[in-house]
Design a protein around this motif. Structure first.
Motif, PDB file in Angstrom:
ATOM      1  N   THR A 106       0.822  -1.208   0.000  1.00  0.00           N
ATOM      2  CA  THR A 106       0.000   0.000   0.000  1.00  0.00           C
ATOM      3  C   THR A 106       0.861   1.264   0.000  1.00  0.00           C
ATOM      4  O   THR A 106       0.316   2.357  -0.016  1.00  0.00           O
ATOM      5  N   LYS A 107       2.188   1.088   0.022  1.00  0.00           N
ATOM      6  CA  LYS A 107       3.110   2.234   0.078  1.00  0.00           C
ATOM      7  C   LYS A 107       2.718   3.196   1.203  1.00  0.00           C
ATOM      8  O   LYS A 107       2.801   4.414   1.065  1.00  0.00           O
ATOM      9  N   SER A 108       2.222   2.615   2.287  1.00  0.00           N
ATOM     10  CA  SER A 108       1.754   3.443   3.398  1.00  0.00           C
ATOM     11  C   SER A 108       2.020   2.753   4.727  1.00  0.00           C
ATOM     12  O   SER A 108       1.938   1.529   4.843  1.00  0.00           O
ATOM     13  N   CYS A 109       2.367   3.540   5.735  1.00  0.00           N
ATOM     14  CA  CYS A 109       2.540   2.981   7.075  1.00  0.00           C
ATOM     15  C   CYS A 109       1.544   3.653   8.027  1.00  0.00           C
ATOM     16  O   CYS A 109       1.806   3.779   9.222  1.00  0.00           O
ATOM     17  N   ARG A 110       0.414   4.062   7.492  1.00  0.00           N
ATOM     18  CA  ARG A 110      -0.604   4.711   8.295  1.00  0.00           C
ATOM     19  C   ARG A 110      -0.996   3.807   9.468  1.00  0.00           C
ATOM     20  O   ARG A 110      -1.219   2.617   9.299  1.00  0.00           O
ATOM     21  N   GLY A 111      -1.060   4.397  10.670  1.00  0.00           N
ATOM     22  CA  GLY A 111      -1.484   3.642  11.845  1.00  0.00           C
ATOM     23  C   GLY A 111      -0.386   2.834  12.509  1.00  0.00           C
ATOM     24  O   GLY A 111      -0.600   2.239  13.556  1.00  0.00           O
ATOM     25  N   VAL A 112       0.803   2.786  11.897  1.00  0.00           N
ATOM     26  CA  VAL A 112       1.897   1.998  12.464  1.00  0.00           C
ATOM     27  C   VAL A 112       2.821   2.931  13.265  1.00  0.00           C
ATOM     28  O   VAL A 112       3.182   4.011  12.800  1.00  0.00           O
ATOM     29  N   SER A 113       3.172   2.499  14.460  1.00  0.00           N
ATOM     30  CA  SER A 113       4.032   3.301  15.327  1.00  0.00           C
ATOM     31  C   SER A 113       5.506   3.055  15.005  1.00  0.00           C
ATOM     32  O   SER A 113       6.012   1.948  15.202  1.00  0.00           O
ATOM     33  N   ALA A 114       6.202   4.082  14.550  1.00  0.00           N
ATOM     34  CA  ALA A 114       7.643   3.958  14.297  1.00  0.00           C
ATOM     35  C   ALA A 114       8.391   3.736  15.607  1.00  0.00           C
ATOM     36  O   ALA A 114       9.426   3.080  15.639  1.00  0.00           O
ATOM     37  N   LYS A 115       7.833   4.287  16.693  1.00  0.00           N
ATOM     38  CA  LYS A 115       8.512   4.125  17.986  1.00  0.00           C
ATOM     39  C   LYS A 115       8.528   2.663  18.408  1.00  0.00           C
ATOM     40  O   LYS A 115       9.555   2.147  18.854  1.00  0.00           O
TER      41      LYS A 115
END
Lengths: 10, 214
Positions: free
Chosen positions: B26-35
């Protein structure tokens, strides 16, 4: 019982 | 190796595949916590330093390399990929993860089974893994509708922890001198953190609607 010194799990 | 441990590891692997699939497809990391993802990268680095000096099995070594590689790939995509990094919801990912790192380090220095450099770092990784999901859980609450892949990723992570508890019960009842209190207590706390998420995940799944954590 003592803590296992081998870490064999991930 | 027993069936619970194998199922747990494979579920863990699957969760990472699901997360990478979401990000790449999806070329998206929406909703995913990088931390949370950065905490997992720290967890794997500090725990798998033993790749350099201790060999348990080919299975273990390969899995360690795969977990390290996937953790760093995910962080790379979220922080540096020219398209994906713009989809990161920075303003929803505000958990102070540095406190988790500091707290885990202090605890590892105080409570460990052997006061050596590698053992303290290994213990630190156990404590940090127990709480590493917190930024992600907080972020899910702030995100409105959670997409299927992100919800499934967290669900699979929780399943992996649950299966590890079954693995410990199995090992305790079948092996002599199998005792690892630090890992057990941390693991039970870690699994308990998913209780709320599991409740809403199953509730929404049952009612056939999009996952929302109130």
């Amino acid at each position: 019982n003592s803590q296992s010194s081998v870490h064999d799990e991930l | 190796m027993n069936v619970f441990r194998l199922a747990g590891d494979l579920t863990h692997l699957l969760s990472l595949v699901v997360l990478l699939l979401k990000i790449v497809a999806t070329k998206s990391c929406r909703g995913v916590s990088a931390k949370t993802q950065e905490l997992y990268a720290i967890v794997f680095v500090t725990r798998y330093l033993d790749l350099l000096f201790s060999f348990v099995s080919l299975y273990n070594s390969v899995m360690k390399v795969v977990f390290l590689g996937s953790a760093f790939s995910i962080v790379y995509f979220m922080r540096y990929h020219k398209v994906v990094r713009h989809t990161y919801d920075r303003e929803l990912d505000t958990f102070r993860s540095s406190f988790l790192v500091a707290g885990s380090m202090v605890l590892a220095l105080l409570i460990n089974s052997k006061y050596t450099f590698f053992e303290v770092l290994w213990t630190f990784s156990i404590y940090l893994e127990a709480v590493a999901i917190l930024p992600q859980l907080v972020m899910l609450q702030r995100t409105g509708n959670i997409d299927n892949l992100t919800g499934n990723y967290v669900f699979l992570l929780g399943m992996y922890r649950g299966l590890y508890i079954l693995n410990w019960i199995y090992r305790y009842s079948t092996e002599r001198r199998y005792w690892q209190m630090i890992v057990w207590v941390s693991g039970i706390i870690q699994t308990a953190l998913y209780a709320d998420f599991f409740y809403y995940y199953l509730k929404c799944w049952n009612e056939n609607r999009t996952l929302v954590i109130p």
